[in-house]
Design a protein around this motif. Structure first.
Motif, PDB file in Angstrom:
ATOM      1  N   SER A  41       4.467   0.440   1.210  1.00 33.27           N
ATOM      2  CA  SER A  41       4.725  -0.434   2.341  1.00 33.27           C
ATOM      3  C   SER A  41       4.140  -1.809   2.050  1.00 33.27           C
ATOM      4  N   ILE A  42       4.988  -2.816   2.127  1.00 32.12           N
ATOM      5  CA  ILE A  42       4.558  -4.188   1.839  1.00 32.12           C
ATOM      6  C   ILE A  42       4.735  -5.032   3.099  1.00 32.12           C
ATOM      7  N   PRO A  43       3.689  -5.698   3.545  1.00 33.62           N
ATOM      8  CA  PRO A  43       3.860  -6.543   4.738  1.00 33.62           C
ATOM      9  C   PRO A  43       4.761  -7.736   4.446  1.00 33.62           C
ATOM     10  N   VAL A  44       5.755  -7.952   5.313  1.00 36.57           N
ATOM     11  CA  VAL A  44       6.656  -9.100   5.169  1.00 36.57           C
ATOM     12  C   VAL A  44       6.170 -10.220   6.097  1.00 36.57           C
ATOM     13  N   THR A  45       6.066  -9.866   7.360  1.00 35.44           N
ATOM     14  CA  THR A  45       5.436 -10.748   8.339  1.00 35.44           C
ATOM     15  C   THR A  45       4.473  -9.861   9.119  1.00 35.44           C
ATOM     16  N   ARG A  46       3.906 -10.402  10.172  1.00 37.98           N
ATOM     17  CA  ARG A  46       3.016  -9.570  10.995  1.00 37.98           C
ATOM     18  C   ARG A  46       3.736  -8.368  11.561  1.00 37.98           C
ATOM     19  N   ASN A  47       5.036  -8.511  11.793  1.00 34.67           N
ATOM     20  CA  ASN A  47       5.778  -7.471  12.491  1.00 34.67           C
ATOM     21  C   ASN A  47       6.719  -6.648  11.620  1.00 34.67           C
ATOM     22  N   TYR A  48       6.852  -7.016  10.365  1.00 31.20           N
ATOM     23  CA  TYR A  48       7.816  -6.295   9.530  1.00 31.20           C
ATOM     24  C   TYR A  48       7.195  -5.824   8.222  1.00 31.20           C
ATOM     25  N   ARG A  49       7.664  -4.654   7.784  1.00 35.55           N
ATOM     26  CA  ARG A  49       7.219  -4.080   6.525  1.00 35.55           C
ATOM     27  C   ARG A  49       8.424  -3.804   5.651  1.00 35.55           C
ATOM     28  N   LEU A  50       8.254  -4.042   4.368  1.00 36.52           N
ATOM     29  CA  LEU A  50       9.273  -3.659   3.397  1.00 36.52           C
ATOM     30  C   LEU A  50       8.836  -2.344   2.771  1.00 36.52           C
ATOM     31  N   LEU A  51       9.693  -1.349   2.874  1.00 38.53           N
ATOM     32  CA  LEU A  51       9.381  -0.064   2.249  1.00 38.53           C
ATOM     33  C   LEU A  51      10.085   0.020   0.905  1.00 38.53           C
ATOM     34  N   CYS A  52       9.313   0.412  -0.113  1.00 34.74           N
ATOM     35  CA  CYS A  52       9.862   0.561  -1.454  1.00 34.74           C
ATOM     36  C   CYS A  52       9.556   1.959  -1.966  1.00 34.74           C
ATOM     37  N   ARG A  53      10.434   2.455  -2.794  1.00 32.09           N
ATOM     38  CA  ARG A  53      10.184   3.762  -3.400  1.00 32.09           C
ATOM     39  C   ARG A  53       9.745   3.567  -4.847  1.00 32.09           C
ATOM     40  N   ASP A  54       8.724   4.305  -5.195  1.00 27.44           N
ATOM     41  CA  ASP A  54       8.153   4.211  -6.529  1.00 27.44           C
ATOM     42  C   ASP A  54       8.829   5.228  -7.449  1.00 27.44           C
ATOM     43  N   TYR A  55       9.539   4.731  -8.456  1.00 29.84           N
ATOM     44  CA  TYR A  55      10.191   5.625  -9.407  1.00 29.84           C
ATOM     45  C   TYR A  55       9.402   5.699 -10.710  1.00 29.84           C
ATOM     46  N   GLY A  56       8.133   5.394 -10.625  1.00 30.60           N
ATOM     47  CA  GLY A  56       7.298   5.471 -11.813  1.00 30.60           C
ATOM     48  C   GLY A  56       7.276   4.157 -12.565  1.00 30.60           C
ATOM     49  N   SER A  57       8.355   3.869 -13.277  1.00 27.72           N
ATOM     50  CA  SER A  57       8.365   2.634 -14.058  1.00 27.72           C
ATOM     51  C   SER A  57       8.927   1.452 -13.264  1.00 27.72           C
ATOM     52  N   PHE A  58       9.539   1.737 -12.133  1.00 29.05           N
ATOM     53  CA  PHE A  58      10.058   0.628 -11.320  1.00 29.05           C
ATOM     54  C   PHE A  58      10.043   0.981  -9.839  1.00 29.05           C
ATOM     55  N   LEU A  59      10.125  -0.047  -9.038  1.00 29.35           N
ATOM     56  CA  LEU A  59      10.160   0.106  -7.584  1.00 29.35           C
ATOM     57  C   LEU A  59      11.545  -0.265  -7.089  1.00 29.35           C
ATOM     58  N   THR A  60      12.012   0.456  -6.095  1.00 27.88           N
ATOM     59  CA  THR A  60      13.284   0.080  -5.480  1.00 27.88           C
ATOM     60  C   THR A  60      13.050  -0.204  -4.002  1.00 27.88           C
ATOM     61  N   PRO A  61      13.443  -1.379  -3.534  1.00 29.55           N
ATOM     62  CA  PRO A  61      13.329  -1.643  -2.106  1.00 29.55           C
ATOM     63  C   PRO A  61      14.257  -0.725  -1.327  1.00 29.55           C
ATOM     64  N   GLU A  62      13.769  -0.162  -0.246  1.00 32.68           N
ATOM     65  CA  GLU A  62      14.608   0.757   0.534  1.00 32.68           C
ATOM     66  C   GLU A  62      15.040   0.165   1.867  1.00 32.68           C
ATOM     67  N   GLU A  63      14.086  -0.341   2.636  1.00 29.66           N
ATOM     68  CA  GLU A  63      14.472  -0.979   3.888  1.00 29.66           C
ATOM     69  C   GLU A  63      13.332  -1.818   4.436  1.00 29.66           C
TER      70      GLU A  63
ATOM     71  N   LYS B 154       0.852  -1.196   0.000  1.00 28.90           N
ATOM     72  CA  LYS B 154       0.000   0.000   0.000  1.00 28.90           C
ATOM     73  C   LYS B 154       0.877   1.231   0.000  1.00 28.90           C
ATOM     74  N   ARG B 155       0.395   2.275  -0.631  1.00 29.68           N
ATOM     75  CA  ARG B 155       1.119   3.548  -0.592  1.00 29.68           C
ATOM     76  C   ARG B 155       0.918   4.194   0.773  1.00 29.68           C
ATOM     77  N   LEU B 156       1.974   4.821   1.259  1.00 29.15           N
ATOM     78  CA  LEU B 156       1.826   5.540   2.529  1.00 29.15           C
ATOM     79  C   LEU B 156       0.967   6.771   2.294  1.00 29.15           C
ATOM     80  N   ARG B 157       0.153   7.068   3.274  1.00 31.64           N
ATOM     81  CA  ARG B 157      -0.767   8.186   3.106  1.00 31.64           C
ATOM     82  C   ARG B 157      -0.019   9.514   3.035  1.00 31.64           C
ATOM     83  N   HIS B 158       1.036   9.631   3.847  1.00 33.27           N
ATOM     84  CA  HIS B 158       1.745  10.905   3.881  1.00 33.27           C
ATOM     85  C   HIS B 158       2.858  10.997   2.849  1.00 33.27           C
ATOM     86  N   ASP B 159       3.166   9.888   2.191  1.00 37.00           N
ATOM     87  CA  ASP B 159       4.175   9.923   1.137  1.00 37.00           C
ATOM     88  C   ASP B 159       3.795   8.899   0.086  1.00 37.00           C
ATOM     89  N   ARG B 160       3.129   9.363  -0.935  1.00 36.16           N
ATOM     90  CA  ARG B 160       2.535   8.460  -1.923  1.00 36.16           C
ATOM     91  C   ARG B 160       3.590   7.727  -2.751  1.00 36.16           C
TER      92      ARG B 160
END
Ligand SMILES: [Zn+2]
Length: 126
Positions: A90-112, A80-86
């Protein structure tokens, strides 16, 4: 030749030139250490640093990262896109962890990968 048990310096008793119990133990340790090194080396392949994370989180995060590289659709992973930063997804990894990715338009880059607590802290206004 006598087949009498002898005492090794380690305190074990047995036959032969070396203590087989200790040799066995040594082999197990070496195997464990080797497996640990191999695990450590796999992190060099990751686009982001996953070293600090539990093993199951690392494995799942890698699956998602690889899936994103091939399919490039974060919605497949319930992202899902973050509300304050579209541009951050944020992608759920497990119940307790999220993978944050940045959207560069044509591709996504995992950030942390961050824990649920960190995720809630970095969300402004909550
Ligand atoms: Zn021994």
């Amino acid at each position: 030749m006598s087949r009498r048990k002898k005492s090794f310096p380690c305190g074990h008793k047995g036959y032969g030139q070396i203590c087989h119990r200790c040799a066995q133990q040594q082999a197990t340790w070496e195997q464990k250490r080797k497996r640990k090194n191999e695990w450590q080396e796999t992190f060099a392949q990751d686009p982001i640093d996953l070293r600090a994370l539990p093993k199951n989180v690392v494995v799942k995060a890698r699956n998602i990262i690889m899936g994103l590289q091939t399919a490039n659709n974060y919605r497949d992973f319930h992202g899902k896109r973050l509300r304050h930063d579209r541009l951050v997804i944020s992608i759920p990894v497990t119940r307790n962890y999220r993978l944050l990715c940045r959207d560069y338009g044509s591709f996504l880059t995992p950030e942390e990968v961050i824990s649920h607590e960190e995720y809630n802290v970095c969300k402004p206004g909550s």
